[in-house]
Write a protein that holds these residues in place. Structure first.
Motif, PDB file in Angstrom:
ATOM      1  N   ASN A 280      -6.012   3.079  -7.068  1.00  0.00           N
ATOM      2  CA  ASN A 280      -5.709   3.183  -5.641  1.00  0.00           C
ATOM      3  C   ASN A 280      -5.107   1.879  -5.110  1.00  0.00           C
ATOM      4  O   ASN A 280      -5.072   0.857  -5.807  1.00  0.00           O
ATOM      5  N   SER A 281      -4.650   1.910  -3.862  1.00  0.00           N
ATOM      6  CA  SER A 281      -3.907   0.775  -3.308  1.00  0.00           C
ATOM      7  C   SER A 281      -4.715  -0.512  -3.248  1.00  0.00           C
ATOM      8  O   SER A 281      -4.205  -1.595  -3.533  1.00  0.00           O
ATOM      9  N   GLU A 282      -6.008  -0.403  -2.868  1.00  0.00           N
ATOM     10  CA  GLU A 282      -6.839  -1.608  -2.799  1.00  0.00           C
ATOM     11  C   GLU A 282      -7.073  -2.194  -4.185  1.00  0.00           C
ATOM     12  O   GLU A 282      -7.036  -3.414  -4.373  1.00  0.00           O
ATOM     13  N   GLN A 283      -7.313  -1.337  -5.166  1.00  0.00           N
ATOM     14  CA  GLN A 283      -7.487  -1.808  -6.544  1.00  0.00           C
ATOM     15  C   GLN A 283      -6.202  -2.452  -7.059  1.00  0.00           C
ATOM     16  O   GLN A 283      -6.237  -3.478  -7.750  1.00  0.00           O
ATOM     17  N   ARG A 284      -5.079  -1.851  -6.715  1.00  0.00           N
ATOM     18  CA  ARG A 284      -3.787  -2.378  -7.185  1.00  0.00           C
ATOM     19  C   ARG A 284      -3.493  -3.744  -6.576  1.00  0.00           C
ATOM     20  O   ARG A 284      -2.978  -4.648  -7.252  1.00  0.00           O
TER      21      ARG A 284
ATOM     22  N   ASN B 129       0.236  11.035  -2.939  1.00  0.00           N
ATOM     23  CA  ASN B 129      -0.298  11.631  -1.710  1.00  0.00           C
ATOM     24  C   ASN B 129      -0.857  13.024  -1.933  1.00  0.00           C
ATOM     25  O   ASN B 129      -1.360  13.648  -1.007  1.00  0.00           O
TER      26      ASN B 129
ATOM     27  N   CYS C 256       0.293   1.751 -13.317  1.00  0.00           N
ATOM     28  CA  CYS C 256      -0.695   2.177 -12.318  1.00  0.00           C
ATOM     29  C   CYS C 256      -0.032   3.183 -11.377  1.00  0.00           C
ATOM     30  O   CYS C 256       1.017   2.890 -10.800  1.00  0.00           O
TER      31      CYS C 256
ATOM     32  N   GLU D 280      -4.759   5.878 -13.091  1.00  0.00           N
ATOM     33  CA  GLU D 280      -4.803   6.146 -11.659  1.00  0.00           C
ATOM     34  C   GLU D 280      -5.528   4.989 -10.975  1.00  0.00           C
ATOM     35  O   GLU D 280      -6.697   4.715 -11.264  1.00  0.00           O
TER      36      GLU D 280
ATOM     37  N   GLY E  29       0.799  -1.214   0.000  1.00  0.00           N
ATOM     38  CA  GLY E  29       0.000   0.000   0.000  1.00  0.00           C
ATOM     39  C   GLY E  29       0.834   1.268   0.000  1.00  0.00           C
ATOM     40  O   GLY E  29       2.013   1.257   0.383  1.00  0.00           O
ATOM     41  N   ILE E  30       0.215   2.359  -0.387  1.00  0.00           N
ATOM     42  CA  ILE E  30       0.906   3.649  -0.448  1.00  0.00           C
ATOM     43  C   ILE E  30       1.302   4.144   0.943  1.00  0.00           C
ATOM     44  O   ILE E  30       2.268   4.910   1.097  1.00  0.00           O
ATOM     45  N   ASN E  31       0.593   3.695   1.987  1.00  0.00           N
ATOM     46  CA  ASN E  31       0.861   4.189   3.336  1.00  0.00           C
ATOM     47  C   ASN E  31       2.240   3.777   3.861  1.00  0.00           C
ATOM     48  O   ASN E  31       2.732   4.344   4.828  1.00  0.00           O
TER      49      ASN E  31
ATOM     50  N   GLU F 258      -0.404   6.354  -8.239  1.00  0.00           N
ATOM     51  CA  GLU F 258      -1.129   6.870  -7.077  1.00  0.00           C
ATOM     52  C   GLU F 258      -0.201   7.855  -6.394  1.00  0.00           C
ATOM     53  O   GLU F 258       1.026   7.760  -6.533  1.00  0.00           O
TER      54      GLU F 258
END
Length: 253
Positions: A152-156, A129, A125, A150, A92-94, A127
């Motif tokens: 998001n993390s869940e889709q990726r 901040n 893909c 574009e 995830g991006i976090n 994403e």
């Protein structure tokens, strides 16, 4: 001129380095890896370092290193103002949140070091901040690919799982098919046109529509014939995949 630093020397890092190096408006100014030996193939092409504290100032820093150390590496980059990116499908991006500017740059493709790949055809893909950083990442991505999305993390993460099924798992099935051929003294190459046709069909049909075979036809005799030929280690897999196909298409064994 956009300046890029790549952290990592594996397959993804190597292909990114090649793709960026071919563009006049992008300069890969440095490659990092903790292992000096792995940097040899880059040392005549750009600056290299084994010291993460000696990275050059750049517009983008690509973390193309195994997933379980992405967060650790990112924390060591929090002093840089450039955009910190990782290239993983499953992280995830976090994991990059300790840096000021960060995002995702995930090329949706299987990379082998010695395989030539046309990056313009690879979906990337992205994403970020912030909207500003997203636009910067998009501009960079469009220099090497015509398909930038574009995601998001869940889709990726979902895409990554799907990719494992259609790429890694299907390749494993090729390996089983090759093993069966070898056991019965048949040249596996005879199946290559079938592999190509199967991949080609889903360019015009959905995978659901493209399904064929004894499981779809509910052909009990053929299924039992196949099970009789298979070694015990492959019988259960054959049964499970057959059942999965029939569950999807509303058939019953």
């Amino acid at each position: 001129m956009l300046e890029v630093v790549i952290l990592g020397t594996g397959n993804v890092a190597s292909h990114l380095f090649k793709a960026f190096s071919e563009k006049e408006n992008i300069d890969v100014i440095q490659v990092y890896n903790h292992n000096k030996e792995s940097l040899k193939s880059f040392s005549n092409l750009t600056n290299t370092t084994t010291n993460i504290q000696q990275l050059k100032k750049a517009d983008f820093y690509f973390i193309a290193i195994k997933d379980d150390v992405i967060a650790e590496i990112a924390q060591q980059l929090n002093k840089y103002k450039g955009i910190i990116l990782h290239t993983s499908g499953a992280v995830g991006i976090n994991r990059l949140k300790h840096t000021a500017n960060y995002g995702i740059f995930y090329p949706l493709q299987s990379f082998s070091r010695n395989t030539t790949i046309d990056f313009t055809e690879i979906p990337i893909c992205i994403e970020a901040n912030s909207a500003e950083n997203l636009e910067k990442i998009k501009t960079l991505a469009l220099t090497i690919s015509k398909d930038v999305r574009e995601v998001n993390s869940e889709q990726r993460k979902a895409l990554h799982v799907a990719a494992v099924f259609i790429n890694n798992f299907s390749n494993h099935l090729y390996a089983i098919g090759a093993e069966i051929c070898n056991e019965h003294a048949v040249d596996f190459s005879i199946l290559k046109p079938l592999i190509s046709e199967t991949a080609s069909k889903i360019q015009t049909l959905s995978p659901y529509e493209a399904q064929t075979g004894p499981a779809l036809r509910n052909d009990h005799k053929t299924i039992e014939t196949h099970l009789a030929i298979l070694s015990n280690k492959h019988k259960n897999l054959y049964r499970e995949i057959t059942q999965s196909i029939q569950d999807l298409h509303g058939k019953e064994l």
